[in-house]
Design an enzyme around this catalytic site. Structure first.
Site, PDB file in Angstrom:
ATOM      1  N   GLU A  62       0.820  -1.213   0.000  1.00 39.93           N
ATOM      2  CA  GLU A  62       0.000   0.000   0.000  1.00 39.93           C
ATOM      3  C   GLU A  62       0.853   1.261   0.000  1.00 39.93           C
ATOM      4  O   GLU A  62       0.642   2.145  -0.803  1.00 39.93           O
ATOM      5  CB  GLU A  62      -0.935   0.028   1.215  1.00 39.93           C
ATOM      6  CG  GLU A  62      -1.739   1.332   1.223  1.00 39.93           C
ATOM      7  CD  GLU A  62      -2.834   1.387   2.260  1.00 39.93           C
ATOM      8  OE1 GLU A  62      -2.824   0.585   3.196  1.00 39.93           O
ATOM      9  OE2 GLU A  62      -3.712   2.259   2.117  1.00 39.93           O
ATOM     10  N   ASP A  82      -0.618  -5.035   3.176  1.00 40.61           N
ATOM     11  CA  ASP A  82      -1.090  -3.800   3.818  1.00 40.61           C
ATOM     12  C   ASP A  82      -0.406  -3.742   5.191  1.00 40.61           C
ATOM     13  O   ASP A  82      -0.748  -4.505   6.095  1.00 40.61           O
ATOM     14  CB  ASP A  82      -2.613  -3.792   3.975  1.00 40.61           C
ATOM     15  CG  ASP A  82      -3.114  -2.389   4.334  1.00 40.61           C
ATOM     16  OD1 ASP A  82      -2.271  -1.568   4.757  1.00 40.61           O
ATOM     17  OD2 ASP A  82      -4.310  -2.126   4.190  1.00 40.61           O
ATOM     18  N   ILE A  84      -0.479  -1.591   7.653  1.00 37.08           N
ATOM     19  CA  ILE A  84      -1.463  -1.315   8.711  1.00 37.08           C
ATOM     20  C   ILE A  84      -2.812  -1.124   8.025  1.00 37.08           C
ATOM     21  O   ILE A  84      -3.026  -0.121   7.333  1.00 37.08           O
ATOM     22  CB  ILE A  84      -1.106  -0.056   9.535  1.00 37.08           C
ATOM     23  CG1 ILE A  84       0.296  -0.188  10.163  1.00 37.08           C
ATOM     24  CG2 ILE A  84      -2.157   0.165  10.631  1.00 37.08           C
ATOM     25  CD1 ILE A  84       0.710   0.988  11.059  1.00 37.08           C
ATOM     26  N   ASP A  85      -3.701  -2.087   8.152  1.00 43.07           N
ATOM     27  CA  ASP A  85      -5.069  -1.922   7.636  1.00 43.07           C
ATOM     28  C   ASP A  85      -5.916  -1.433   8.805  1.00 43.07           C
ATOM     29  O   ASP A  85      -5.858  -1.991   9.904  1.00 43.07           O
ATOM     30  CB  ASP A  85      -5.630  -3.234   7.085  1.00 43.07           C
ATOM     31  CG  ASP A  85      -6.990  -2.999   6.448  1.00 43.07           C
ATOM     32  OD1 ASP A  85      -7.097  -2.114   5.585  1.00 43.07           O
ATOM     33  OD2 ASP A  85      -7.957  -3.670   6.844  1.00 43.07           O
ATOM     34  N   THR A  87      -5.778   2.126   9.321  1.00 41.97           N
ATOM     35  CA  THR A  87      -4.857   3.182   9.790  1.00 41.97           C
ATOM     36  C   THR A  87      -5.614   4.238  10.596  1.00 41.97           C
ATOM     37  O   THR A  87      -5.107   4.747  11.598  1.00 41.97           O
ATOM     38  CB  THR A  87      -4.128   3.841   8.596  1.00 41.97           C
ATOM     39  OG1 THR A  87      -3.395   2.831   7.903  1.00 41.97           O
ATOM     40  CG2 THR A  87      -3.154   4.912   9.049  1.00 41.97           C
ATOM     41  N   ASP A 211      -5.895  -4.593   0.763  1.00 41.77           N
ATOM     42  CA  ASP A 211      -6.883  -4.665   1.843  1.00 41.77           C
ATOM     43  C   ASP A 211      -7.591  -6.025   1.868  1.00 41.77           C
ATOM     44  O   ASP A 211      -8.145  -6.418   2.896  1.00 41.77           O
ATOM     45  CB  ASP A 211      -7.971  -3.589   1.659  1.00 41.77           C
ATOM     46  CG  ASP A 211      -7.425  -2.167   1.669  1.00 41.77           C
ATOM     47  OD1 ASP A 211      -6.703  -1.833   2.608  1.00 41.77           O
ATOM     48  OD2 ASP A 211      -7.725  -1.403   0.736  1.00 41.77           O
TER      49      ASP A 211
HETATM   50  C1  IPD Z   1      -8.759   1.128   4.647  1.00 34.47           C
HETATM   51  C2  IPD Z   1      -9.583   0.295   5.589  1.00 34.47           C
HETATM   52  C3  IPD Z   1     -11.019   0.785   5.569  1.00 34.47           C
HETATM   53  C4  IPD Z   1     -11.609   0.727   4.180  1.00 34.47           C
HETATM   54  C5  IPD Z   1     -10.750   1.525   3.210  1.00 34.47           C
HETATM   55  C6  IPD Z   1      -9.312   1.036   3.256  1.00 34.47           C
HETATM   56  P1  IPD Z   1      -6.152   1.469   5.258  1.00 34.47           P
HETATM   57  O1  IPD Z   1      -7.428   0.639   4.611  1.00 34.47           O
HETATM   58  O2  IPD Z   1      -9.551  -1.055   5.226  1.00 34.47           O
HETATM   59  O3  IPD Z   1     -11.821  -0.035   6.369  1.00 34.47           O
HETATM   60  O4  IPD Z   1     -12.887   1.278   4.182  1.00 34.47           O
HETATM   61  O5  IPD Z   1     -11.288   1.351   1.909  1.00 34.47           O
HETATM   62  O6  IPD Z   1      -8.534   1.834   2.387  1.00 34.47           O
HETATM   63  O7  IPD Z   1      -6.047   2.743   4.471  1.00 34.47           O
HETATM   64  O8  IPD Z   1      -6.494   1.690   6.683  1.00 34.47           O
HETATM   65  O9  IPD Z   1      -5.010   0.533   5.014  1.00 34.47           O
END
Ligand code: IPD
Length: 265
Positions: A62, A82, A84-85, A87, A211
């Site tokens: 990412e 990813d 940190i999912d 974030t 993700d």
């Molecule tokens: C996000 C999270 C969020 C989702 C977003 C993602 P990130 O990832 O998974 O729940 O709604 O579409 O981008 O940016 O925290 O790695």
């Protein structure tokens, strides 16, 4: 020991190391930058965790694509990362955040690992070998009826009015037709909740490969299904996902959703 076995052992070691960084930093003050819009957050810890994971491996990550370059998924063994999912949750100190890593070979998911180091939840799956939470087998709920389903959905980070309108229309139309709707802020963990049987279905438009790549395998290995939200086959690069405890449930939902087609990864 096969190559995939060695990859699996190594990625578990790296994911645990990445989790220690998240666990140490979640309650500390963080400098927060934004990416595509004001609510698409990144911290130096997203970048540090990604660096730790990618050193020496072929990958789609990412933070390495945050400056806008396109990624290409080839047949080569590719780690999809990813760091940190969730974030936004990490920034606020909400303990629902994770590292998500998948290994794809010939574009097929072989390994999926999702690790929430705050709650010590390690979800793992290998193709054909089942899905596990902290080493114990997990299984989807097997729910088949939409009216009895607990549904996971996210607003996503895009504030494009057209996209937001569709997300809200879907939430409105579903509220009257399901048991409940939850939005917890991590797509990877949403999918793991379906794998665990704690939720029955999860969908999102505008998501990225990093993700959902690990979550997709974990759900399928837990006995669930992963499809495109319009009912066709799942495509990890399409930025569209729908996973569920059964094909019946997935198809029921896909028939009523208002569709949105973001630009592909
Ligand atoms: C996000 C999270 C969020 C989702 C977003 C993602 P990130 O990832 O998974 O729940 O709604 O579409 O981008 O940016 O925290 O790695």
């Amino acid at each position: 020991m096969s190559n995939v076995d060695e990859c699996y052992i190594e990625i578990l070691r790296l994911v645990k190391q990445a989790g220690s960084i998240i666990r140490e930093k979640i309650s500390q003050r963080k400098d927060v930058l934004t990416k595509s819009c004001d609510v698409d957050l990144v911290t130096k810890w997203d970048q540090e965790v990604e660096k730790l994971l990618i050193d020496g491996i072929s990958f789609i990550g990412e933070e390495s694509t945050a400056s806008g370059q396109k990624v290409e998924l080839t047949d080569a063994p590719t780690w999809v990362i990813d760091p940190i999912d969730g974030t936004m949750n990490f920034v606020h100190g909400l303990p629902h955040t994770c590292v998500s890593v998948a290994l794809l070979i010939n574009k097929v998911a072989e390994i999926g690992v999702v690790y929430n180091p705050i709650l010590e939840q390690l979800f793992t799956a290998r193709k054909g070998q089942g899905a596990f939470l902290n080493g114990a087998p997990i299984h989807v709920s097997d729910e088949k009826e939409l009216r009895k389903a607990l549904v996971m959905v996210e607003m996503g980070t895009s504030r494009d009015p057209e996209k937001l309108k569709i997300v809200l229309q879907n939430i409105t139309l579903l509220t009257a037709q399901v048991h409940g709707i939850r939005t917890l802020g991590s797509a990877a963990l949403n999918m793991c909740m379906v794998a665990l049987g704690g939720a029955d279905v999860s969908f999102e438009f505008g998501i990225h490969a990093w993700d959902i790549a690990a979550g997709d395998l974990i759900v399928r290995e837990a006995g669930g299904v992963s499809i495109d939200p319009a009912g066709g086959p799942f495509d990890v690069m399409s930025r569209r996902t729908l996973c569920a405890s059964s094909m019946e449930l997935a198809q029921q939902l896909s028939k009523i959703l208002i569709q949105y087609y973001p630009e592909r990864d």
